[in-house]
Design an enzyme around this catalytic site. Sequence first.
Site, PDB file in Angstrom:
ATOM      1  N   ASP A   7       0.846  -1.206   0.000  1.00 60.34           N
ATOM      2  CA  ASP A   7       0.000   0.000   0.000  1.00 60.34           C
ATOM      3  C   ASP A   7       0.881   1.256   0.000  1.00 60.34           C
ATOM      4  O   ASP A   7       0.838   2.072   0.922  1.00 60.34           O
ATOM      5  CB  ASP A   7      -0.959   0.015   1.211  1.00 60.34           C
ATOM      6  CG  ASP A   7      -0.233   0.034   2.560  1.00 60.34           C
ATOM      7  OD1 ASP A   7      -0.835   0.501   3.542  1.00 60.34           O
ATOM      8  OD2 ASP A   7       0.934  -0.410   2.625  1.00 60.34           O
ATOM      9  N   ASP A  19       6.687   1.399   2.018  1.00 64.13           N
ATOM     10  CA  ASP A  19       6.473   0.441   0.919  1.00 64.13           C
ATOM     11  C   ASP A  19       7.342   0.845  -0.275  1.00 64.13           C
ATOM     12  O   ASP A  19       7.927  -0.007  -0.951  1.00 64.13           O
ATOM     13  CB  ASP A  19       5.020   0.438   0.459  1.00 64.13           C
ATOM     14  CG  ASP A  19       4.014   0.184   1.570  1.00 64.13           C
ATOM     15  OD1 ASP A  19       3.794   1.101   2.377  1.00 64.13           O
ATOM     16  OD2 ASP A  19       3.471  -0.930   1.632  1.00 64.13           O
ATOM     17  N   ASN A  22      -2.545   2.744   3.441  1.00 66.27           N
ATOM     18  CA  ASN A  22      -2.058   4.084   3.814  1.00 66.27           C
ATOM     19  C   ASN A  22      -2.909   5.177   3.148  1.00 66.27           C
ATOM     20  O   ASN A  22      -3.204   6.200   3.756  1.00 66.27           O
ATOM     21  CB  ASN A  22      -0.603   4.248   3.381  1.00 66.27           C
ATOM     22  CG  ASN A  22       0.332   3.426   4.237  1.00 66.27           C
ATOM     23  OD1 ASN A  22       0.184   3.372   5.453  1.00 66.27           O
ATOM     24  ND2 ASN A  22       1.284   2.746   3.613  1.00 66.27           N
ATOM     25  N   THR A  73       2.898  -6.040   2.661  1.00 63.66           N
ATOM     26  CA  THR A  73       3.328  -4.915   3.492  1.00 63.66           C
ATOM     27  C   THR A  73       2.212  -3.884   3.680  1.00 63.66           C
ATOM     28  O   THR A  73       2.463  -2.725   4.014  1.00 63.66           O
ATOM     29  CB  THR A  73       4.555  -4.203   2.883  1.00 63.66           C
ATOM     30  OG1 THR A  73       4.166  -3.628   1.624  1.00 63.66           O
ATOM     31  CG2 THR A  73       5.709  -5.173   2.681  1.00 63.66           C
ATOM     32  N   PHE A  81      -1.074  -0.976  12.383  1.00 65.13           N
ATOM     33  CA  PHE A  81      -1.933  -0.454  11.310  1.00 65.13           C
ATOM     34  C   PHE A  81      -2.398  -1.541  10.326  1.00 65.13           C
ATOM     35  O   PHE A  81      -3.597  -1.646  10.046  1.00 65.13           O
ATOM     36  CB  PHE A  81      -1.191   0.651  10.553  1.00 65.13           C
ATOM     37  CG  PHE A  81      -1.974   1.246   9.414  1.00 65.13           C
ATOM     38  CD1 PHE A  81      -1.746   0.825   8.120  1.00 65.13           C
ATOM     39  CD2 PHE A  81      -2.952   2.216   9.640  1.00 65.13           C
ATOM     40  CE1 PHE A  81      -2.470   1.358   7.059  1.00 65.13           C
ATOM     41  CE2 PHE A  81      -3.674   2.759   8.590  1.00 65.13           C
ATOM     42  CZ  PHE A  81      -3.443   2.328   7.296  1.00 65.13           C
ATOM     43  N   ASN A  82      -1.493  -2.323   9.763  1.00 62.96           N
ATOM     44  CA  ASN A  82      -1.875  -3.262   8.702  1.00 62.96           C
ATOM     45  C   ASN A  82      -2.884  -4.300   9.188  1.00 62.96           C
ATOM     46  O   ASN A  82      -3.736  -4.764   8.425  1.00 62.96           O
ATOM     47  CB  ASN A  82      -0.641  -3.973   8.134  1.00 62.96           C
ATOM     48  CG  ASN A  82       0.215  -3.049   7.294  1.00 62.96           C
ATOM     49  OD1 ASN A  82      -0.264  -2.028   6.799  1.00 62.96           O
ATOM     50  ND2 ASN A  82       1.492  -3.376   7.166  1.00 62.96           N
ATOM     51  N   HIS A 113       9.728  -0.228   8.428  1.00 63.89           N
ATOM     52  CA  HIS A 113       8.803  -1.356   8.631  1.00 63.89           C
ATOM     53  C   HIS A 113       8.789  -2.307   7.425  1.00 63.89           C
ATOM     54  O   HIS A 113       9.112  -3.481   7.544  1.00 63.89           O
ATOM     55  CB  HIS A 113       7.382  -0.833   8.850  1.00 63.89           C
ATOM     56  CG  HIS A 113       7.198   0.032  10.054  1.00 63.89           C
ATOM     57  ND1 HIS A 113       7.356  -0.410  11.351  1.00 63.89           N
ATOM     58  CD2 HIS A 113       6.842   1.341  10.157  1.00 63.89           C
ATOM     59  CE1 HIS A 113       7.106   0.576  12.194  1.00 63.89           C
ATOM     60  NE2 HIS A 113       6.786   1.659  11.499  1.00 63.89           N
ATOM     61  N   ASP A 114       8.392  -1.807   6.268  1.00 63.65           N
ATOM     62  CA  ASP A 114       8.197  -2.680   5.106  1.00 63.65           C
ATOM     63  C   ASP A 114       9.495  -3.215   4.516  1.00 63.65           C
ATOM     64  O   ASP A 114       9.527  -4.389   4.093  1.00 63.65           O
ATOM     65  CB  ASP A 114       7.377  -1.944   4.040  1.00 63.65           C
ATOM     66  CG  ASP A 114       5.966  -1.632   4.536  1.00 63.65           C
ATOM     67  OD1 ASP A 114       5.332  -0.717   3.982  1.00 63.65           O
ATOM     68  OD2 ASP A 114       5.505  -2.296   5.488  1.00 63.65           O
TER      69      ASP A 114
HETATM   70  O1  RIB Z   1       2.471  -0.097  10.841  1.00 64.29           O
HETATM   71  C1  RIB Z   1       3.320   0.117   9.736  1.00 64.29           C
HETATM   72  C2  RIB Z   1       2.688  -0.380   8.485  1.00 64.29           C
HETATM   73  O2  RIB Z   1       1.513   0.361   8.209  1.00 64.29           O
HETATM   74  C3  RIB Z   1       3.594  -0.168   7.247  1.00 64.29           C
HETATM   75  O3  RIB Z   1       3.326  -1.172   6.318  1.00 64.29           O
HETATM   76  C4  RIB Z   1       3.162   1.162   6.725  1.00 64.29           C
HETATM   77  O4  RIB Z   1       3.385   1.297   5.316  1.00 64.29           O
HETATM   78  C5  RIB Z   1       1.681   1.093   6.999  1.00 64.29           C
HETATM   79  O5  RIB Z   1       1.075   0.392   5.931  1.00 64.29           O
HETATM   80 CA    CA Z   2       2.776  -0.568   4.040  1.00 70.23          CA
END
Ligand code: RIB
Ligand code: CA
Length: 309
Positions: free
Chosen positions: A11, A16, A40, A124, A165-166, A239-240
């Site tokens: 996303d 990403d 996102n 991701t 979040f994801n 993160h990704d």
């Molecule tokens: O929590 C971080 C994740 O949420 C990452 O993948 C960031 O791109 C958002 O999608």
């Molecule tokens: Ca992401």
Amino acid sequence: MKKIPVIIDCDPGVDDTAALLLAHQMPELEILAVTTVAGNVSVDKTTINAMRVRKASGAGYPVFSGAEHPMFREPVTASGVHGEDGFGGVEMEIPDDEIPAEKAWDAMYRIAKEQKGELTIVATGPMTNLSIALSKYKELPQLVKRIVIMGGAAIGGNVTPAAEFNIYVDPEAADMLFQSGIPVYMCGLDVTMKAYITPEELEKVGALGSPQAKLFHDVFQNLQKKALEEWEQPGVALHDPVAVMYAADDSIFETHHVGIRVETKGEITLGKTVTDLYSDKQMEHNAYIVMDVDRDAFLKKVMDLMAKY
Ligand code: RIB
Ligand code: CA
């Protein structure tokens, strides 16, 4: 060395974008497709951003667009973190390439069949595309070798104290993944918060000089400011990039075989990834959680890969 065939479901999204730039240079991976999902920002924007990164990196993989919203819930976005366009505020023309009519979940199934059980899917973003593919194609679990996700956490969260979040955006989709029987490797906040890049290190990436290194540097500028000033972190969490780096080579990471399920009914705990890593081993051990990384080795890989552009 036989390359690992992968689909990156994402996303974009600032991190990403970094993950796609890095993955394109990873000798271990063969990116067969990138699929996009609402997360996102809306899926039309994540798709544009994936096409932007494809063009910027000189890659030739197809980009397939996916779900516009979670399985059963209203969309939740992170435009306050990634920018209205999801590209960190970086101006870049919208490529005029045609978006294939084939949807992300159909492409996942088709490519999984073509790869005869060798396909790795790296997710991701919210896992909505994967859950649609699992719902539509009952034999998918026999066709996918493993799924590596950025998402969740054994402890903590970033949308709520309990949820990352994801997972939070589409908890039902994430739980379907953990119940699918496909080996799922969860790169949660436990490890991704340790894989941060400091302002000095980010400047070094930018100083590599290529347009791709400049893009990596520029997309993170707003998020870096937030991480340092608002969240009082030492740097921006990559993160990704952790998920794609793990898919390519897990040797610098620490992995545990555990049970993982997702809270889909709670109010305070909605979207929490529940694991028995720290409790009596009462769950079916259906997944793997990544808990640590050699940060110096990780950052060296980031620099070496970006220097290849
Ligand atoms: O929590 C971080 C994740 O949420 C990452 O993948 C960031 O791109 C958002 O999608
Ligand atoms: Ca992401």
